[in-house]
Design an enzyme around this catalytic site. Structure first.
Site, PDB file in Angstrom:
ATOM      1  N   TRP A   1       0.833  -1.213   0.000  1.00  0.00           N
ATOM      2  CA  TRP A   1       0.000   0.000   0.000  1.00  0.00           C
ATOM      3  C   TRP A   1       0.867   1.262   0.000  1.00  0.00           C
ATOM      4  O   TRP A   1       0.581   2.245  -0.670  1.00  0.00           O
ATOM      5  CB  TRP A   1      -0.896  -0.050   1.252  1.00  0.00           C
ATOM      6  CG  TRP A   1      -1.758   1.127   1.524  1.00  0.00           C
ATOM      7  CD1 TRP A   1      -2.307   1.974   0.608  1.00  0.00           C
ATOM      8  CD2 TRP A   1      -2.205   1.580   2.811  1.00  0.00           C
ATOM      9  NE1 TRP A   1      -3.088   2.915   1.252  1.00  0.00           N
ATOM     10  CE2 TRP A   1      -3.031   2.684   2.595  1.00  0.00           C
ATOM     11  CE3 TRP A   1      -2.003   1.136   4.125  1.00  0.00           C
ATOM     12  CZ2 TRP A   1      -3.659   3.376   3.647  1.00  0.00           C
ATOM     13  CZ3 TRP A   1      -2.630   1.813   5.159  1.00  0.00           C
ATOM     14  CH2 TRP A   1      -3.435   2.913   4.921  1.00  0.00           C
TER      15      TRP A   1
ATOM     16  N   SER B   1     -12.424  -8.721   1.323  1.00  0.00           N
ATOM     17  CA  SER B   1     -11.751  -7.891   2.319  1.00  0.00           C
ATOM     18  C   SER B   1     -12.785  -6.970   2.950  1.00  0.00           C
ATOM     19  O   SER B   1     -13.658  -6.433   2.240  1.00  0.00           O
ATOM     20  CB  SER B   1     -10.650  -7.075   1.635  1.00  0.00           C
ATOM     21  OG  SER B   1      -9.977  -6.282   2.575  1.00  0.00           O
ATOM     22  N   ASN B   2     -12.674  -6.816   4.255  1.00  0.00           N
ATOM     23  CA  ASN B   2     -13.560  -5.912   5.018  1.00  0.00           C
ATOM     24  C   ASN B   2     -15.030  -6.341   4.957  1.00  0.00           C
ATOM     25  O   ASN B   2     -15.916  -5.487   5.100  1.00  0.00           O
ATOM     26  CB  ASN B   2     -13.402  -4.467   4.526  1.00  0.00           C
ATOM     27  CG  ASN B   2     -11.975  -3.983   4.626  1.00  0.00           C
ATOM     28  OD1 ASN B   2     -11.404  -3.945   5.711  1.00  0.00           O
ATOM     29  ND2 ASN B   2     -11.367  -3.633   3.499  1.00  0.00           N
TER      30      ASN B   2
ATOM     31  N   ARG C   1      13.575  -2.839   8.779  1.00  0.00           N
ATOM     32  CA  ARG C   1      12.398  -3.395   9.460  1.00  0.00           C
ATOM     33  C   ARG C   1      11.853  -4.619   8.703  1.00  0.00           C
ATOM     34  O   ARG C   1      11.388  -5.564   9.323  1.00  0.00           O
ATOM     35  CB  ARG C   1      11.304  -2.339   9.597  1.00  0.00           C
ATOM     36  CG  ARG C   1      11.629  -1.332  10.674  1.00  0.00           C
ATOM     37  CD  ARG C   1      10.551  -0.279  10.805  1.00  0.00           C
ATOM     38  NE  ARG C   1      10.805   0.564  11.961  1.00  0.00           N
ATOM     39  CZ  ARG C   1      10.250   1.745  12.170  1.00  0.00           C
ATOM     40  NH1 ARG C   1       9.388   2.232  11.298  1.00  0.00           N
ATOM     41  NH2 ARG C   1      10.535   2.430  13.249  1.00  0.00           N
TER      42      ARG C   1
ATOM     43  N   TYR D   1      -3.983   1.138  -4.695  1.00  0.00           N
ATOM     44  CA  TYR D   1      -2.853   1.600  -3.880  1.00  0.00           C
ATOM     45  C   TYR D   1      -2.028   2.642  -4.638  1.00  0.00           C
ATOM     46  O   TYR D   1      -1.749   2.503  -5.824  1.00  0.00           O
ATOM     47  CB  TYR D   1      -1.967   0.422  -3.442  1.00  0.00           C
ATOM     48  CG  TYR D   1      -2.626  -0.456  -2.378  1.00  0.00           C
ATOM     49  CD1 TYR D   1      -3.800  -0.058  -1.734  1.00  0.00           C
ATOM     50  CD2 TYR D   1      -2.072  -1.662  -2.005  1.00  0.00           C
ATOM     51  CE1 TYR D   1      -4.399  -0.843  -0.770  1.00  0.00           C
ATOM     52  CE2 TYR D   1      -2.674  -2.461  -1.027  1.00  0.00           C
ATOM     53  CZ  TYR D   1      -3.844  -2.045  -0.419  1.00  0.00           C
ATOM     54  OH  TYR D   1      -4.436  -2.823   0.541  1.00  0.00           O
TER      55      TYR D   1
ATOM     56  N   GLY E   1       3.372  -3.527   6.652  1.00  0.00           N
ATOM     57  CA  GLY E   1       3.500  -2.506   5.619  1.00  0.00           C
ATOM     58  C   GLY E   1       4.680  -1.566   5.700  1.00  0.00           C
ATOM     59  O   GLY E   1       4.681  -0.531   5.044  1.00  0.00           O
ATOM     60  N   THR E   2       5.710  -1.892   6.468  1.00  0.00           N
ATOM     61  CA  THR E   2       6.842  -0.966   6.559  1.00  0.00           C
ATOM     62  C   THR E   2       7.551  -0.800   5.217  1.00  0.00           C
ATOM     63  O   THR E   2       7.642  -1.735   4.426  1.00  0.00           O
ATOM     64  CB  THR E   2       7.874  -1.434   7.622  1.00  0.00           C
ATOM     65  OG1 THR E   2       8.948  -0.492   7.652  1.00  0.00           O
ATOM     66  CG2 THR E   2       8.436  -2.814   7.315  1.00  0.00           C
TER      67      THR E   2
ATOM     68  N   LEU F   1       0.126  -3.254  12.875  1.00  0.00           N
ATOM     69  CA  LEU F   1       0.701  -2.307  13.844  1.00  0.00           C
ATOM     70  C   LEU F   1      -0.146  -1.036  13.880  1.00  0.00           C
ATOM     71  O   LEU F   1       0.332   0.032  14.273  1.00  0.00           O
ATOM     72  CB  LEU F   1       2.146  -1.965  13.457  1.00  0.00           C
ATOM     73  CG  LEU F   1       3.082  -3.160  13.243  1.00  0.00           C
ATOM     74  CD1 LEU F   1       4.461  -2.700  12.780  1.00  0.00           C
ATOM     75  CD2 LEU F   1       3.200  -3.987  14.530  1.00  0.00           C
TER      76      LEU F   1
ATOM     77  N   SER G   1      -2.880  -3.793   8.513  1.00  0.00           N
ATOM     78  CA  SER G   1      -2.374  -2.836   9.515  1.00  0.00           C
ATOM     79  C   SER G   1      -2.184  -3.497  10.876  1.00  0.00           C
ATOM     80  O   SER G   1      -2.760  -3.045  11.885  1.00  0.00           O
ATOM     81  CB  SER G   1      -3.286  -1.608   9.625  1.00  0.00           C
ATOM     82  OG  SER G   1      -3.245  -0.844   8.444  1.00  0.00           O
TER      83      SER G   1
HETATM   84  P1  NAP Z   1       1.414  -1.669   9.546  1.00  0.00           P
HETATM   85  O1  NAP Z   1       2.519  -2.660   9.451  1.00  0.00           O
HETATM   86  O2  NAP Z   1       0.453  -1.720  10.683  1.00  0.00           O
HETATM   87  O3  NAP Z   1       1.979  -0.185   9.526  1.00  0.00           O
HETATM   88  C1  NAP Z   1       3.096   0.182   8.778  1.00  0.00           C
HETATM   89  C2  NAP Z   1       3.360   1.637   9.071  1.00  0.00           C
HETATM   90  O4  NAP Z   1       3.759   1.754  10.439  1.00  0.00           O
HETATM   91  C3  NAP Z   1       4.462   2.207   8.217  1.00  0.00           C
HETATM   92  O5  NAP Z   1       4.130   3.543   7.885  1.00  0.00           O
HETATM   93  C4  NAP Z   1       5.654   2.175   9.149  1.00  0.00           C
HETATM   94  O6  NAP Z   1       6.594   3.184   8.884  1.00  0.00           O
HETATM   95  C5  NAP Z   1       4.986   2.462  10.471  1.00  0.00           C
HETATM   96  N1  NAP Z   1       5.783   2.019  11.636  1.00  0.00           N
HETATM   97  C6  NAP Z   1       6.043   2.754  12.727  1.00  0.00           C
HETATM   98  N2  NAP Z   1       6.795   2.075  13.590  1.00  0.00           N
HETATM   99  C7  NAP Z   1       7.017   0.869  13.048  1.00  0.00           C
HETATM  100  C8  NAP Z   1       7.746  -0.262  13.501  1.00  0.00           C
HETATM  101  N3  NAP Z   1       8.368  -0.292  14.659  1.00  0.00           N
HETATM  102  N4  NAP Z   1       7.784  -1.334  12.702  1.00  0.00           N
HETATM  103  C9  NAP Z   1       7.141  -1.325  11.503  1.00  0.00           C
HETATM  104  N5  NAP Z   1       6.424  -0.261  11.026  1.00  0.00           N
HETATM  105  C10 NAP Z   1       6.365   0.831  11.795  1.00  0.00           C
HETATM  106  O7  NAP Z   1       0.595  -1.859   8.216  1.00  0.00           O
HETATM  107  P2  NAP Z   1       0.012  -0.880   7.073  1.00  0.00           P
HETATM  108  O8  NAP Z   1       1.122  -0.364   6.254  1.00  0.00           O
HETATM  109  O9  NAP Z   1      -0.941   0.095   7.657  1.00  0.00           O
HETATM  110  O10 NAP Z   1      -0.831  -1.948   6.281  1.00  0.00           O
HETATM  111  C11 NAP Z   1      -0.178  -3.146   5.853  1.00  0.00           C
HETATM  112  C12 NAP Z   1      -0.773  -3.633   4.581  1.00  0.00           C
HETATM  113  O11 NAP Z   1      -2.140  -3.992   4.790  1.00  0.00           O
HETATM  114  C13 NAP Z   1      -0.836  -2.609   3.444  1.00  0.00           C
HETATM  115  O12 NAP Z   1       0.402  -2.469   2.784  1.00  0.00           O
HETATM  116  C14 NAP Z   1      -1.866  -3.236   2.563  1.00  0.00           C
HETATM  117  O13 NAP Z   1      -1.276  -4.266   1.791  1.00  0.00           O
HETATM  118  C15 NAP Z   1      -2.827  -3.859   3.576  1.00  0.00           C
HETATM  119  N6  NAP Z   1      -4.024  -3.015   3.807  1.00  0.00           N
HETATM  120  C16 NAP Z   1      -5.220  -3.513   3.408  1.00  0.00           C
HETATM  121  C17 NAP Z   1      -6.385  -2.779   3.618  1.00  0.00           C
HETATM  122  C18 NAP Z   1      -7.688  -3.346   3.169  1.00  0.00           C
HETATM  123  O14 NAP Z   1      -8.696  -2.634   3.177  1.00  0.00           O
HETATM  124  N7  NAP Z   1      -7.725  -4.600   2.771  1.00  0.00           N
HETATM  125  C19 NAP Z   1      -6.331  -1.514   4.238  1.00  0.00           C
HETATM  126  C20 NAP Z   1      -5.075  -1.035   4.650  1.00  0.00           C
HETATM  127  C21 NAP Z   1      -3.927  -1.801   4.446  1.00  0.00           C
HETATM  128  P3  NAP Z   1       7.983   2.836   8.111  1.00  0.00           P
HETATM  129  O15 NAP Z   1       7.613   2.578   6.694  1.00  0.00           O
HETATM  130  O16 NAP Z   1       8.786   4.082   8.311  1.00  0.00           O
HETATM  131  O17 NAP Z   1       8.574   1.637   8.797  1.00  0.00           O
END
Ligand code: NAP
Length: 296
Positions: free
Chosen positions: A19, A158-159, A266, A53, A260-261, A212, A210
């Protein structure tokens, strides 16, 4: 890394979400390849995408990488999604953000995703959001036809709430193999509102987006949770984020977290979550902190 079988396809127990790919400073094919290789080094082979995305640009970033390094395609499984039309990019002419789960849209969206990602098939296609206007017979037939054509190996949603899921499934030959839902220490309602129980009863793998909380987990509003994560991280010799992911992995529904980092350092640590063994009381310590009160 342990594998999960979703219908006919095997996926890694943790997926890497794309994403935020376009938010990175470096979106070059070489840098995308470096991220994928950091995933592969841990046995993380499943990449999560969606047409929308990056305002309909993230699939092409992955495609740029796969064109430059085509040998990677057979080493990964690609999940993508369709059904959200936002008035940006290729849908700039849309009057309003909306959902479209009609057969022509789903089929056109998959054709575009295949081109964007330079691939002949998608391993798993998800309907991104429940569409209040979904004609389940039409949507179900389109998903069945995509699997029959070989362009998509498996399908899911999804959702979706359980009633959305059973409605669509009732009109299909193929099994819906997942529901990708928001799930984390900052969004834990699905543990008790029936969303997870529904999937667990049917042995359908939940995907957790998400995990995290999109980074919110580490904000000051979650100080209680981060304190417990820190303690358990020290005890297990891993990063606090690994403990947060392990909290999802500990659930018997065999959840697949989607992380999603954008940071390579990481990404290299993602697999550590699988080493953490949380006891029942550790799990409840984190749940208690997340609830902000002890369980009744
Ligand atoms: P996440 O892993 O919960 O969050 C990642 C975000 O947290 C990044 O911006 C990351 O920044 C930050 N972060 C802060 N501290 C961190 C740490 N210690 N370790 C790792 N990350 C940290 O997931 P997400 O990116 O929100 O979502 C993950 C995936 O879920 C998306 O890429 C997508 O594929 C999917 N998704 C699906 C839906 C849906 O409706 N189906 C909706 C949203 C997301 P940095 O990049 O600087 O590490």
């Amino acid at each position: 890394m342990e594998r999960l079988n979703l219908g006919p396809v095997s996926f890694s127990h943790i997926a890497y979400g794309m994403w935020r790919l376009g938010d990175d400073r470096d979106t070059s094919p070489a840098h995308v390849q470096a991220k994928i290789e950091a995933c592969l080094a841990q046995g993380l082979t499943t990449l999560d995408q969606a047409d929308i995305y990056g305002g309909y640009t993230a699939e092409a970033l992955l495609g740029g990488c796969l064109r430059a390094a085509p040998h990677l395609r057979d080493k990964v499984e690609i999940v993508t999604k369709c059904g959200i039309i936002a008035p940006v990019g290729r849908h700039a002419a849309a009057q309003v953000k909306h959902y479209d789960t009609t057969a022509p849209h789903i089929i056109q969206s998959v054709e575009t995703s295949l081109k964007e990602m330079a691939t002949g098939h998608v391993d798993l296609l998800l309907i991104h959001r429940p569409d209040p206007l979904m004609d389940h017979a039409e949507t179900g037939a389109a998903l069945d036809a995509l699997v029959a054509s070989g362009k998509v190996r498996a399908v899911g949603v999804s959702n979706f709430m359980p009633h959305d899921f059973t409605l669509l499934q009732s009109a299909m030959r193929e099994r819906l193999v997942t529901n990708q839902i928001e799930l984390s220490l900052v969004h834990h309602l699905p543990f008790t509102n029936g969303e997870l129980a529904f999937l667990q009863e049917r042995a359908i793998t939940p995907m957790a987006w998400s995990p995290l909380g999109g980074g919110r987990l580490f904000g000051s509003e979650n100080a209680g949770v981060t304190e417990s994560l820190g303690r358990l991280a020290k005890a297990n010799d891993v990063a606090p984020s690994s403990v947060a992911v392990a909290w999802l992995l500990a659930h018997p529904a065999r959840i697949m977290p989607v992380i999603g980092t954008n940071r390579i350092e990481r990404i290299r640590q993602i697999g550590e979550a699988l080493k953490v063994r949380l006891g029942r009381q550790d799990w409840f310590e984190l749940y208690t902190a997340a609830l902000g009160r002890e369980v009744a």
